[in-house]
Design a protein around this motif. Structure first.
Motif, short mmCIF file in Angstrom:
data_model
loop_
_atom_site.label_atom_id
_atom_site.label_comp_id
_atom_site.label_asym_id
_atom_site.label_seq_id
_atom_site.Cartn_x
_atom_site.Cartn_y
_atom_site.Cartn_z
N GLU A 155 -3.90 20.31 9.83
CA GLU A 155 -2.67 20.31 9.04
C GLU A 155 -1.48 20.46 9.97
O GLU A 155 -1.45 21.36 10.81
CB GLU A 155 -2.68 21.44 8.02
N THR A 157 2.04 21.62 10.02
CA THR A 157 3.02 22.39 9.26
C THR A 157 4.10 22.92 10.20
O THR A 157 3.93 22.94 11.42
CB THR A 157 2.35 23.59 8.56
N ALA A 158 5.20 23.36 9.61
CA ALA A 158 6.29 23.92 10.40
C ALA A 158 5.80 25.12 11.21
O ALA A 158 6.14 25.28 12.40
CB ALA A 158 7.45 24.33 9.48
N GLU A 159 5.00 25.98 10.58
CA GLU A 159 4.51 27.17 11.26
C GLU A 159 3.59 26.80 12.43
O GLU A 159 3.65 27.40 13.51
CB GLU A 159 3.76 28.08 10.27
N THR A 176 9.10 21.42 18.58
CA THR A 176 10.03 21.49 17.45
C THR A 176 11.46 21.26 17.91
O THR A 176 11.75 21.22 19.11
CB THR A 176 9.94 22.87 16.77
N GLN A 221 3.95 13.34 8.59
CA GLN A 221 3.81 14.78 8.35
C GLN A 221 4.53 15.58 9.43
O GLN A 221 5.17 16.60 9.14
CB GLN A 221 2.32 15.15 8.35
N TYR A 222 4.42 15.12 10.66
CA TYR A 222 5.06 15.82 11.77
C TYR A 222 6.59 15.79 11.61
O TYR A 222 7.26 16.82 11.73
CB TYR A 222 4.66 15.17 13.10
N LYS A 224 8.34 15.37 8.93
CA LYS A 224 8.73 16.17 7.77
C LYS A 224 8.69 17.66 8.08
O LYS A 224 9.63 18.40 7.74
CB LYS A 224 7.78 15.86 6.60
N ALA A 225 7.64 18.10 8.79
CA ALA A 225 7.51 19.52 9.12
C ALA A 225 8.57 19.96 10.13
O ALA A 225 9.13 21.06 10.02
CB ALA A 225 6.11 19.80 9.68
N GLU A 228 11.86 20.26 8.35
CA GLU A 228 11.80 21.45 7.48
C GLU A 228 12.09 22.72 8.27
O GLU A 228 12.85 23.59 7.83
CB GLU A 228 10.42 21.54 6.83
N LEU A 229 11.48 22.84 9.44
CA LEU A 229 11.70 24.02 10.28
C LEU A 229 13.13 24.07 10.77
O LEU A 229 13.75 25.14 10.82
CB LEU A 229 10.73 24.00 11.46
#
Length: 424
Positions: A155, A157-159, A176, A221-222, A224-225, A228-229
Motif C-alpha cells: 500500500e 500511503t502518505a504515512e 515526499t 497512488q503515489y 495522490k499520497a 495528500e501529505l
C-alpha cells in the motif's frame, strides 16, 4: 533546500536581560513588538497561501487521475509551479524558527535520488555513488530488500512514504514533498545543459494496455499520497502561525521583542547568504552540475530563486502580496531603521532592489524568447548565464551585509547568518 539542519549558532540561545521589551496584557505594544507581531501575520498569510495552492493542486490531481490526458498533465504542472510561488516566499521563516526548520525537510528536501521512486533511464548512475536506495523503485515493487530488511510497499500511503525519507541514513532518499511530486509530473530531465525539461507522458497514468512506464495504478497512488501529505503538512504549519491558538505564534510573541527581531534578521541573512547565494546558486555554478539545480525536473529553478529573495524582502518591508492580490502589511524592520537612520534604510532598500533586479534578469533570460533556463546558464561555456548568476551572488552577499548593518543599528547582537560553509 538541501536537507540539513542548520545550527542557529549562538543567535537564538543568547539570553536577553530582564529589562528587554516584553509583551504584557497591561502594557502598550512597543514598536519592536509590533514588528514581530506583523512578522507572525506575514508567516500565517504566506503558509496559508502555500496550503491553499497545494489544496488546489490536490483537487487537480484527483480530476487528472480520474481521466488522464495531456491537457490534464499540463494543468497539473502549472498548478505545481503556482504552488511554489508562496512556498518559496515562506522559506525565510525556516531560518531562525526551529518549528519550521525541523519540519521543512519533508516538504522541500533536494536533490533527490529519483531511482528510489520510479523508473529511470538505463544510464542513470546515482546508484554508483553508494546509495542502494536509488535502485528500489517504490512504484514498481511491492516488497523491496534494503540491507537485511524487507520493506512492504503493498500500500502506498502518505504515512508509508514519510517513513522512507532518509532511508538508510541517506539524505538523497527523498520520498515526499514538492520535488518528489515534481518528478512524478515531469520525470527525469535528460537534457543536461541543453534545452528542455522532463518529458513524462500522461500515458504513465493510464490504466490497462495503454499504460506506459508500467505500474500506472501505483504511480497514481503515489502521486495522490504525496500530495495528500503535502497538504496536511502545510495545514499544520499555517496553524502554528494562526492567531488565538496554543501554538508557535503564541510562543514567539511571548518572548522578548529583541529575540523576535534576532530570528527575523538571522532568517533573512542565512537564506540570503548560505542557502540562496551558496547552496542553490554557487554550488551548481562552480560544479556546472544540473544535479544541484533546485527544480531540476521542471526547469522552474529561476522562479524558485526569485521568490526566495522576494520572501527576504517581504520581511524587511513588512508586507506580503497574497495570491488573491490582497496585501498583508504592517510595522516593519524598515520602519524601525528609518526612525533611527533614514539614510541606512534607503541603502538597505536599494540593496533589496539590486537583488530583485539581478534575479529578475535570470527570470527574463529563462522566460524570454531564447528560453535559457538555469541548467543551461550553469554550463561551462555559457558566459552570459554565468555572468548573470555571479551578479546575483554578489547582490545577495551585499544584501546580507546590509542586513548585518540593520542588526547593528537595532542593537541586535550575535546575529551570525549561516554561510553553509561557503566563502564569498
Amino acid at each position: 533546500m538541501k536537507k540539513r539542519t542548520l545550527s542557529l549558532a549562538i543567535a537564538l540561545a543568547v539570553s536577553v536581560s530582564g529589562c528587554s521589551l516584553m509583551s504584557t496584557s497591561n502594557a502598550p505594544k512597543s514598536a519592536e513588538q509590533a514588528v514581530v507581531e506583523n512578522y507572525a501575520n506575514l508567516a500565517y498569510a504566506t503558509f496559508d497561501d502555500a496550503y491553499l495552492t497545494a489544496l488546489d493542486l490536490q483537487n487537480a490531481v484527483d480530476m487528472f487521475l480520474a481521466q488522464p490526458s495531456a491537457a490534464g498533465l499540463d494543468e497539473l504542472r502549472n498548478k505545481w509551479k503556482t504552488a511554489r510561488i508562496p512556498y518559496q516566499q515562506s522559506e525565510v521563516f525556516r531560518f531562525g524558527n526551529a518549528v519550521v526548520d525541523d519540519w521543512e525537510g519533508q516538504l522541500n528536501a533536494w536533490p533527490l535520488d529519483e531511482g528510489l521512486i520510479d523508473y529511470v533511464s538505463a544510464d542513470y548512475y546515482q546508484h554508483e555513488l553508494g546509495n542502494p536506495g536509488s535502485e528500489l523503485n517504490i512504484i514498481a515493487n511491492q516488497n523491496v530488500q534494503f540491507g537485511s530488511e524487507t520493506l512492504s510497499l503493498t500500500e502506498i500511503t502518505a504515512e508509508k512514504l514519510a517513513s522512507l525519507n532518509e532511508l538508510g541514513g541517506s539524505e538523497a532518499n527523498v520520498a515526499t514533498g514538492y520535488h518528489a511530486i515534481e518528478f512524478l509530473l515531469w520525470g527525469q530531465d535528460l537534457n543536461g545543459s541543453n534545452k528542455g525539461a522532463g518529458e513524462r507522458p500522461y500515458t504513465d497514468y493510464l490504466q490497462g494496455a495503454d499504460c506506459t512506464g508500467g505500474n500506472c495504478s501505483r504511480r497514481g497512488q503515489y502521486l495522490k499520497a504525496a500530495v495528500e501529505l503535502l497538504v496536511s503538512d502545510l495545514d499544520w504549519m499555517r496553524q502554528q502561525w494562526a492567531e488565538g491558538g496554543d501554538n508557535y505564534r503564541k510562543t514567539l510573541l511571548s518572548e522578548p521583542a529583541e529575540q523576535g527581531l534576532r530570528k527575523m534578521l538571522y532568517g533573512m541573512g542565512s537564506l540570503s547568504l548560505g542557502e540562496l547565494a551558496g547552496e542553490r546558486i554557487k554550488v551548481a555554478l562552480e560544479a556546472n552540475s544540473t544535479e544541484d539545480e533546485h527544480d531540476c525536473f521542471s526547469d522552474n529553478t529561476h522562479y524558485s530563486h526569485y521568490y526566495d529573495a522576494k520572501g527576504i524582502q517581504n520581511i524587511y518591508l513588512g508586507q506580503y502580496k497574497r495570491m488573491d492580490g490582497s496585501l498583508v502589511s504592517g510595522a516593519s524592520l524598515s520602519d524601525l531603521v528609518a526612525a533611527q537612520n533614514s539614510s541606512l534604510d534607503l541603502q538597505v532598500r536599494n540593496h533589496f532592489d539590486n537583488t530583485d533586479k539581478a534575479l529578475q534578469a535570470i527570470v527574463d533570460l529563462a522566460e524570454g524568447p531564447r528560453q535559457i533556463k538555469f541548467d543551461m546558464m550553469i554550463a561551462a561555456d555559457n558566459e552570459e548565464g554565468q555572468a548573470l548568476l555571479n551578479q546575483s551572488i554578489l547582490a545577495l552577499v551585499e544584501q546580507t551585509r546590509a542586513i548585518e548593518q540593520v542588526a547593528e543599528s537595532l542593537k541586535v547582537d550575535a546575529l551570525n547568518p549561516d554561510t553553509a560553509d561557503h566563502e564569498f
